[in-house]
Write a protein that holds these residues in place. Structure first.
Motif, PDB file in Angstrom:
ATOM      1  N   GLN A 183       0.835  -1.207   0.000  1.00 52.36           N
ATOM      2  CA  GLN A 183       0.000   0.000   0.000  1.00 52.36           C
ATOM      3  C   GLN A 183       0.869   1.256   0.000  1.00 52.36           C
ATOM      4  O   GLN A 183       0.608   2.206  -0.731  1.00 52.36           O
ATOM      5  CB  GLN A 183      -0.936   0.005   1.212  1.00 52.36           C
ATOM      6  CG  GLN A 183      -2.023  -1.037   1.158  1.00 52.36           C
ATOM      7  CD  GLN A 183      -2.768  -1.174   2.487  1.00 52.36           C
ATOM      8  OE1 GLN A 183      -2.177  -1.048   3.561  1.00 52.36           O
ATOM      9  NE2 GLN A 183      -4.066  -1.441   2.405  1.00 52.36           N
ATOM     10  N   LEU A 184       1.910   1.243   0.808  1.00 54.67           N
ATOM     11  CA  LEU A 184       2.817   2.382   0.866  1.00 54.67           C
ATOM     12  C   LEU A 184       3.573   2.560  -0.447  1.00 54.67           C
ATOM     13  O   LEU A 184       3.786   3.690  -0.897  1.00 54.67           O
ATOM     14  CB  LEU A 184       3.796   2.233   2.029  1.00 54.67           C
ATOM     15  CG  LEU A 184       3.187   2.502   3.399  1.00 54.67           C
ATOM     16  CD1 LEU A 184       4.042   1.898   4.511  1.00 54.67           C
ATOM     17  CD2 LEU A 184       2.994   3.998   3.618  1.00 54.67           C
ATOM     18  N   SER A 185       3.938   1.452  -1.081  1.00 57.91           N
ATOM     19  CA  SER A 185       4.656   1.560  -2.365  1.00 57.91           C
ATOM     20  C   SER A 185       3.770   2.192  -3.431  1.00 57.91           C
ATOM     21  O   SER A 185       4.247   2.952  -4.274  1.00 57.91           O
ATOM     22  CB  SER A 185       5.192   0.202  -2.825  1.00 57.91           C
ATOM     23  OG  SER A 185       4.167  -0.617  -3.338  1.00 57.91           O
ATOM     24  N   ASP A 186       2.475   1.915  -3.393  1.00 58.71           N
ATOM     25  CA  ASP A 186       1.541   2.532  -4.338  1.00 58.71           C
ATOM     26  C   ASP A 186       1.446   4.038  -4.117  1.00 58.71           C
ATOM     27  O   ASP A 186       1.400   4.819  -5.063  1.00 58.71           O
ATOM     28  CB  ASP A 186       0.143   1.901  -4.220  1.00 58.71           C
ATOM     29  CG  ASP A 186       0.105   0.465  -4.713  1.00 58.71           C
ATOM     30  OD1 ASP A 186       1.030   0.038  -5.435  1.00 58.71           O
ATOM     31  OD2 ASP A 186      -0.856  -0.244  -4.350  1.00 58.71           O
ATOM     32  N   VAL A 187       1.433   4.454  -2.857  1.00 59.81           N
ATOM     33  CA  VAL A 187       1.353   5.879  -2.520  1.00 59.81           C
ATOM     34  C   VAL A 187       2.654   6.596  -2.874  1.00 59.81           C
ATOM     35  O   VAL A 187       2.643   7.678  -3.453  1.00 59.81           O
ATOM     36  CB  VAL A 187       1.037   6.064  -1.013  1.00 59.81           C
ATOM     37  CG1 VAL A 187       1.197   7.519  -0.583  1.00 59.81           C
ATOM     38  CG2 VAL A 187      -0.354   5.560  -0.687  1.00 59.81           C
ATOM     39  N   LEU A 188       3.774   5.980  -2.523  1.00 61.57           N
ATOM     40  CA  LEU A 188       5.079   6.612  -2.689  1.00 61.57           C
ATOM     41  C   LEU A 188       5.673   6.430  -4.080  1.00 61.57           C
ATOM     42  O   LEU A 188       6.674   7.063  -4.410  1.00 61.57           O
ATOM     43  CB  LEU A 188       6.060   6.075  -1.641  1.00 61.57           C
ATOM     44  CG  LEU A 188       5.654   6.261  -0.180  1.00 61.57           C
ATOM     45  CD1 LEU A 188       6.645   5.566   0.738  1.00 61.57           C
ATOM     46  CD2 LEU A 188       5.542   7.734   0.158  1.00 61.57           C
ATOM     47  N   LYS A 189       5.088   5.516  -4.861  1.00 62.84           N
ATOM     48  CA  LYS A 189       5.581   5.232  -6.216  1.00 62.84           C
ATOM     49  C   LYS A 189       7.021   4.709  -6.199  1.00 62.84           C
ATOM     50  O   LYS A 189       7.854   5.095  -7.023  1.00 62.84           O
ATOM     51  CB  LYS A 189       5.497   6.475  -7.119  1.00 62.84           C
ATOM     52  CG  LYS A 189       4.144   7.154  -7.134  1.00 62.84           C
ATOM     53  CD  LYS A 189       3.193   6.484  -8.080  1.00 62.84           C
ATOM     54  CE  LYS A 189       1.924   7.265  -8.288  1.00 62.84           C
ATOM     55  NZ  LYS A 189       0.821   6.890  -7.453  1.00 62.84           N
ATOM     56  N   ILE A 190       7.310   3.839  -5.217  1.00 66.44           N
ATOM     57  CA  ILE A 190       8.578   3.120  -5.160  1.00 66.44           C
ATOM     58  C   ILE A 190       8.254   1.651  -4.907  1.00 66.44           C
ATOM     59  O   ILE A 190       7.124   1.316  -4.554  1.00 66.44           O
ATOM     60  CB  ILE A 190       9.537   3.676  -4.079  1.00 66.44           C
ATOM     61  CG1 ILE A 190       8.941   3.555  -2.682  1.00 66.44           C
ATOM     62  CG2 ILE A 190       9.927   5.129  -4.388  1.00 66.44           C
ATOM     63  CD1 ILE A 190       9.894   3.967  -1.546  1.00 66.44           C
ATOM     64  N   SER A 191       9.231   0.778  -5.053  1.00 64.90           N
ATOM     65  CA  SER A 191       8.971  -0.658  -4.910  1.00 64.90           C
ATOM     66  C   SER A 191       8.642  -1.025  -3.463  1.00 64.90           C
ATOM     67  O   SER A 191       9.097  -0.368  -2.524  1.00 64.90           O
ATOM     68  CB  SER A 191      10.187  -1.463  -5.379  1.00 64.90           C
ATOM     69  OG  SER A 191      11.253  -1.309  -4.466  1.00 64.90           O
ATOM     70  N   ALA A 192       7.872  -2.092  -3.306  1.00 63.55           N
ATOM     71  CA  ALA A 192       7.523  -2.581  -1.970  1.00 63.55           C
ATOM     72  C   ALA A 192       8.776  -3.025  -1.217  1.00 63.55           C
ATOM     73  O   ALA A 192       8.858  -2.871   0.003  1.00 63.55           O
ATOM     74  CB  ALA A 192       6.520  -3.725  -2.073  1.00 63.55           C
ATOM     75  N   SER A 193       9.779  -3.562  -1.939  1.00 58.74           N
ATOM     76  CA  SER A 193      11.021  -3.968  -1.264  1.00 58.74           C
ATOM     77  C   SER A 193      11.765  -2.738  -0.725  1.00 58.74           C
ATOM     78  O   SER A 193      12.351  -2.788   0.356  1.00 58.74           O
ATOM     79  CB  SER A 193      11.912  -4.795  -2.188  1.00 58.74           C
ATOM     80  OG  SER A 193      12.275  -4.057  -3.330  1.00 58.74           O
ATOM     81  N   SER A 194      11.736  -1.613  -1.454  1.00 63.60           N
ATOM     82  CA  SER A 194      12.344  -0.372  -0.947  1.00 63.60           C
ATOM     83  C   SER A 194      11.593   0.117   0.280  1.00 63.60           C
ATOM     84  O   SER A 194      12.206   0.551   1.263  1.00 63.60           O
ATOM     85  CB  SER A 194      12.332   0.728  -2.021  1.00 63.60           C
ATOM     86  OG  SER A 194      13.234   0.418  -3.043  1.00 63.60           O
ATOM     87  N   VAL A 195      10.270   0.048   0.230  1.00 60.56           N
ATOM     88  CA  VAL A 195       9.463   0.452   1.384  1.00 60.56           C
ATOM     89  C   VAL A 195       9.839  -0.399   2.595  1.00 60.56           C
ATOM     90  O   VAL A 195      10.034   0.125   3.694  1.00 60.56           O
ATOM     91  CB  VAL A 195       7.951   0.352   1.081  1.00 60.56           C
ATOM     92  CG1 VAL A 195       7.130   0.492   2.352  1.00 60.56           C
ATOM     93  CG2 VAL A 195       7.539   1.395   0.057  1.00 60.56           C
ATOM     94  N   SER A 196       9.965  -1.705   2.394  1.00 57.29           N
ATOM     95  CA  SER A 196      10.322  -2.601   3.506  1.00 57.29           C
ATOM     96  C   SER A 196      11.672  -2.232   4.107  1.00 57.29           C
ATOM     97  O   SER A 196      11.845  -2.247   5.332  1.00 57.29           O
ATOM     98  CB  SER A 196      10.335  -4.056   3.042  1.00 57.29           C
ATOM     99  OG  SER A 196       9.023  -4.459   2.711  1.00 57.29           O
ATOM    100  N   LEU A 197      12.636  -1.874   3.271  1.00 55.49           N
ATOM    101  CA  LEU A 197      13.949  -1.447   3.758  1.00 55.49           C
ATOM    102  C   LEU A 197      13.812  -0.175   4.597  1.00 55.49           C
ATOM    103  O   LEU A 197      14.369  -0.072   5.691  1.00 55.49           O
ATOM    104  CB  LEU A 197      14.894  -1.196   2.583  1.00 55.49           C
ATOM    105  CG  LEU A 197      16.223  -0.541   2.943  1.00 55.49           C
ATOM    106  CD1 LEU A 197      17.156  -1.549   3.594  1.00 55.49           C
ATOM    107  CD2 LEU A 197      16.874   0.067   1.722  1.00 55.49           C
ATOM    108  N   HIS A 198      13.046   0.793   4.100  1.00 57.48           N
ATOM    109  CA  HIS A 198      12.852   2.037   4.833  1.00 57.48           C
ATOM    110  C   HIS A 198      12.115   1.792   6.154  1.00 57.48           C
ATOM    111  O   HIS A 198      12.448   2.394   7.176  1.00 57.48           O
ATOM    112  CB  HIS A 198      12.092   3.057   3.981  1.00 57.48           C
ATOM    113  CG  HIS A 198      12.888   3.562   2.817  1.00 57.48           C
ATOM    114  ND1 HIS A 198      14.143   4.118   2.946  1.00 57.48           N
ATOM    115  CD2 HIS A 198      12.602   3.595   1.491  1.00 57.48           C
ATOM    116  CE1 HIS A 198      14.599   4.477   1.760  1.00 57.48           C
ATOM    117  NE2 HIS A 198      13.678   4.166   0.862  1.00 57.48           N
ATOM    118  N   ILE A 199      11.143   0.897   6.141  1.00 54.67           N
ATOM    119  CA  ILE A 199      10.412   0.557   7.367  1.00 54.67           C
ATOM    120  C   ILE A 199      11.363  -0.023   8.407  1.00 54.67           C
ATOM    121  O   ILE A 199      11.309   0.342   9.583  1.00 54.67           O
ATOM    122  CB  ILE A 199       9.239  -0.410   7.074  1.00 54.67           C
ATOM    123  CG1 ILE A 199       8.106   0.351   6.391  1.00 54.67           C
ATOM    124  CG2 ILE A 199       8.760  -1.100   8.350  1.00 54.67           C
ATOM    125  CD1 ILE A 199       6.974  -0.531   5.884  1.00 54.67           C
TER     126      ILE A 199
END
Length: 192
Positions: free
Chosen positions: A42-58
């Motif tokens: 869901q965050l990757s859709d909002v931020l327009k970055i990959s879900a794996s990048s979101v997971s790293l940032h989380i």
């Protein structure tokens, strides 16, 4: 009265490097605006970055104590992890004397600029520019406060914002920024 809210002070270069990443700032804002736990997808859709990048940032934000796993649920047979922004405040540690002064200044400039750009974008997009409850508003000025009044104002603002952090029925997220400081000369400027 306000509960004792956890305060994280950015005191090390590692903490500062984690927090000042623009994608992580956008991720934190997305979680605050949504007001509900979100998955990396869901965050990757909002931020327009990959879900794996979101997971790293989380993971980095979890390390700082700003984000935590709220719950997991099965979605189409896959265990989805939902993350939330924790109710903590971040102090940039601006009053510290160390080698992170430049980073603190850059981060402060970035945060204020992002807020200001969001406000200007809102003004450009809204049709009825006469209604502050539709457009938002900006005000500045000077108030004359003694120490007791300044302390009262500060705590009124903190109490109000803390009690309105979670979404409620018929609420929408409002972004805000507040910069306050005493204008009086410092003792060394007075020749004392």
């Amino acid at each position: 009265l306000m509960s004792e809210r956890k305060m994280i002070t950015l005191a090390t270069r590692k903490q500062m490097d984690i927090y000042m990443n623009p994608q992580r700032q956008r991720l934190l804002r997305a979680l605050e605006v949504s007001g509900v736990p979100m998955t990396p997808k869901q965050l990757s859709d909002v931020l327009k970055i990959s879900a794996s990048s979101v997971s790293l940032h989380i993971r980095k934000l979890e390390e700082l104590g700003l984000v935590a796993l709220d719950h997991t649920e099965s979605i189409h047979g896959i265990q989805a992890k939902f993350y939330q922004k924790l109710p903590v405040s971040v102090s940039l540690g601006g009053n510290r004397e160390d080698d992170l002064k430049e980073e603190r200044t850059c981060l402060s400039d970035y945060l204020i600029t992002e807020l200001w750009n969001g406000f200007k974008d809102r003004l450009n997009r809204v049709k009825d520019k006469t209604d502050a409850m539709t457009t938002g508003d900006f005000t500045c000025g000077v108030v004359h406060l003694n120490k007791k009044d300044a302390d009262e104002l500060y705590h009124l603002i903190l109490d109000f914002t803390e009690t309105h952090e979670a979404p409620g029925e018929d609420t929408i997220p409002w972004e805000y920024g507040l910069v306050v400081f005493p204008h009086s000369p410092l003792p060394e400027e007075k020749g004392e």
